[in-house]
Design an enzyme around this catalytic site. Sequence first.
Site, mmCIF file in Angstrom:
data_model
loop_
_atom_site.group_PDB
_atom_site.id
_atom_site.type_symbol
_atom_site.label_atom_id
_atom_site.label_comp_id
_atom_site.label_asym_id
_atom_site.label_seq_id
_atom_site.Cartn_x
_atom_site.Cartn_y
_atom_site.Cartn_z
ATOM 1 C CB CYS A 20 -0.872 0.051 1.221
ATOM 2 S SG CYS A 20 -1.766 -1.535 1.285
ATOM 3 C CG HIS A 22 -3.250 3.161 2.755
ATOM 4 N ND1 HIS A 22 -3.765 2.688 1.462
ATOM 5 C CD2 HIS A 22 -3.225 2.018 3.209
ATOM 6 C CE1 HIS A 22 -4.037 1.448 1.386
ATOM 7 N NE2 HIS A 22 -3.828 0.886 2.631
ATOM 8 C CG ASN A 25 -6.612 -1.152 1.673
ATOM 9 O OD1 ASN A 25 -5.968 -0.600 0.586
ATOM 10 N ND2 ASN A 25 -6.344 -1.501 2.771
HETATM 11 O O1 UT7 Z 1 -3.512 -1.588 3.501
HETATM 12 C C1 UT7 Z 1 -3.749 -2.174 4.949
HETATM 13 C C2 UT7 Z 1 -4.509 -3.241 5.301
HETATM 14 N N1 UT7 Z 1 -5.021 -3.481 6.212
HETATM 15 C C3 UT7 Z 1 -5.746 -2.659 7.239
HETATM 16 O O2 UT7 Z 1 -5.480 -1.651 7.094
HETATM 17 C C4 UT7 Z 1 -6.560 -3.282 8.220
HETATM 18 C C5 UT7 Z 1 -6.422 -2.572 9.577
HETATM 19 N N2 UT7 Z 1 -7.260 -3.290 10.477
HETATM 20 C C6 UT7 Z 1 -8.972 -3.173 10.271
HETATM 21 O O3 UT7 Z 1 -9.287 -2.373 9.458
HETATM 22 C C7 UT7 Z 1 -9.612 -3.641 11.484
HETATM 23 O O4 UT7 Z 1 -8.758 -4.714 12.286
HETATM 24 C C8 UT7 Z 1 -10.587 -4.681 10.693
HETATM 25 C C9 UT7 Z 1 -11.727 -3.871 10.049
HETATM 26 C C10 UT7 Z 1 -9.802 -5.469 9.817
HETATM 27 C C11 UT7 Z 1 -11.285 -5.504 11.745
HETATM 28 O O5 UT7 Z 1 -11.892 -4.769 12.675
HETATM 29 P P1 UT7 Z 1 -11.652 -5.028 14.282
HETATM 30 O O6 UT7 Z 1 -12.496 -3.944 15.096
HETATM 31 O O7 UT7 Z 1 -10.278 -4.925 14.766
HETATM 32 O O8 UT7 Z 1 -12.267 -6.356 14.405
HETATM 33 P P2 UT7 Z 1 -11.833 -7.820 15.138
HETATM 34 O O9 UT7 Z 1 -10.689 -8.304 13.906
HETATM 35 O O10 UT7 Z 1 -11.485 -7.320 16.362
HETATM 36 O O11 UT7 Z 1 -13.342 -8.420 15.027
HETATM 37 C C12 UT7 Z 1 -14.249 -8.446 16.081
HETATM 38 C C13 UT7 Z 1 -15.056 -9.173 15.775
HETATM 39 C C14 UT7 Z 1 -14.786 -10.951 15.436
HETATM 40 O O12 UT7 Z 1 -15.677 -11.577 16.131
HETATM 41 P P3 UT7 Z 1 -15.640 -12.139 17.784
HETATM 42 O O13 UT7 Z 1 -14.173 -12.929 17.766
HETATM 43 O O14 UT7 Z 1 -15.447 -10.751 18.551
HETATM 44 O O15 UT7 Z 1 -16.709 -12.781 17.737
HETATM 45 C C15 UT7 Z 1 -14.733 -11.222 14.199
HETATM 46 O O16 UT7 Z 1 -14.842 -12.484 13.813
HETATM 47 O O17 UT7 Z 1 -15.841 -9.021 14.459
HETATM 48 C C16 UT7 Z 1 -15.677 -10.392 13.463
HETATM 49 N N3 UT7 Z 1 -15.793 -10.061 12.227
HETATM 50 C C17 UT7 Z 1 -16.750 -9.561 11.457
HETATM 51 N N4 UT7 Z 1 -18.080 -9.843 11.765
HETATM 52 C C18 UT7 Z 1 -18.778 -9.438 10.838
HETATM 53 C C19 UT7 Z 1 -14.753 -9.821 11.285
HETATM 54 N N5 UT7 Z 1 -14.968 -9.221 10.193
HETATM 55 C C20 UT7 Z 1 -16.304 -9.343 10.055
HETATM 56 C C21 UT7 Z 1 -17.130 -9.282 9.184
HETATM 57 N N6 UT7 Z 1 -18.655 -8.940 9.551
HETATM 58 N N7 UT7 Z 1 -17.064 -8.723 8.038
#
Ligand code: UT7
Length: 360
Positions: A138, A282, A312
Amino acid sequence: MSDYSNSGRNRDSNVPSAVQSESSARTTVTITGTGSCIPEKILTNDDLTKLVETTDEWIVSRTGIRERRIAAPNETASDMAVRAGVRALESAGLGPGDIDLVIVATITPDMLFPSTACLVQDRLGMRNVCAFDVEAACSGFIYITEIASAMLQSGRFRHALIIGTEKLSSILDWSDRSTCVLFGDGAGAAVLSREDNPGEGRVEVVDTLLGSDGSASNILYMPGGGCRIPASADSVAAGYHFLKMNGREVFKVAVRIMERAALEILQRNNVPLEKVRCIIPHQANVRIIEMLSERMKLPMDRFHVNLDLLGNTSAASVPLALDEAMAEGKISDGDYVVLVAFGAGLTWGATLLRRHEKSL
Ligand code: UT7
């Protein structure tokens, strides 16, 4: 992980380049044109609910993304790069014959080799051109801005076409809700030109800093397809050809890196925050950008955001946002603009731009 301060090349901190730019006529690198290619197909959050267990509410509240573009099955990274490149050339008022350097940033090249840049060079009918790809995820567009600027400054090249292009839909696991909702396809391009006396309205590339930390390579990566895990029936069955990410880790590091990179590029050029008209970050997650805004004490309306409609797009994200910000007049006379990105590697970088009020 290393300390993210002091990244970028060594330079004489007593002679910031923004100050140098005021004092005497010198060779500069300017952005003479920009262009975009956004695939036609829109994939909404509601569409995604038919593929994985997710909701529009979850995706919007956690990321700010409402929809993204998906390239057609036969539309490749080089196809999108060519279209963005043609638009950038048109906006620069140049033809393919004027370009002597093509650099493409991508993590989704048409093939591992030859480079996507060579495919672009051929499709645009450019001759006697130096063409190569850069893989810095990125941060790719910031990396190629610096590489092209240095090559133009060397005096050996006159006009560079630099392009960030991605078909991320081709490396996503469409059954993994934690990644497939985040990414989209597209391409953004810019023409950089060496100019001895930049005229009124020219956008100068004032300075760029770059950094990397491979000790965090395991938080965002694609394990298969290289020599470590070549393609095989087993590697495909194991899903090694899909992007893998530890989202929480990436999030934490992203905020820290982008804040430091943006502040450092301003500090070493003696540019106060109030002179920054626009930050073009980004486009990964609006919450990352909101935290950046909070930490930098700069209101959100100074950050250009288009991830709600494009998701993204990795190396294409910064040039797509730059093209849009330029079209919307967000870079006006005398303004400073900061491009800032982080990505897999880890890599990061920031570029300081400035629009000239009058000829120097
Ligand atoms: O170019 C660089 C690329 N990457 C990034 O910039 C990503 C940076 N990170 C993020 O943007 C965030 O960490 C995410 C958007 C990927 C995830 O958000 P989060 O608030 O960190 O969520 P999490 O990974 O802590 O997950 C929270 C919950 C989990 O469920 P449990 O374990 O709490 O029951 C996940 O399984 O959300 C669940 N989850 C979803 N639920 C519904 C993960 N993806 C989804 C989804 N829909 N698409």
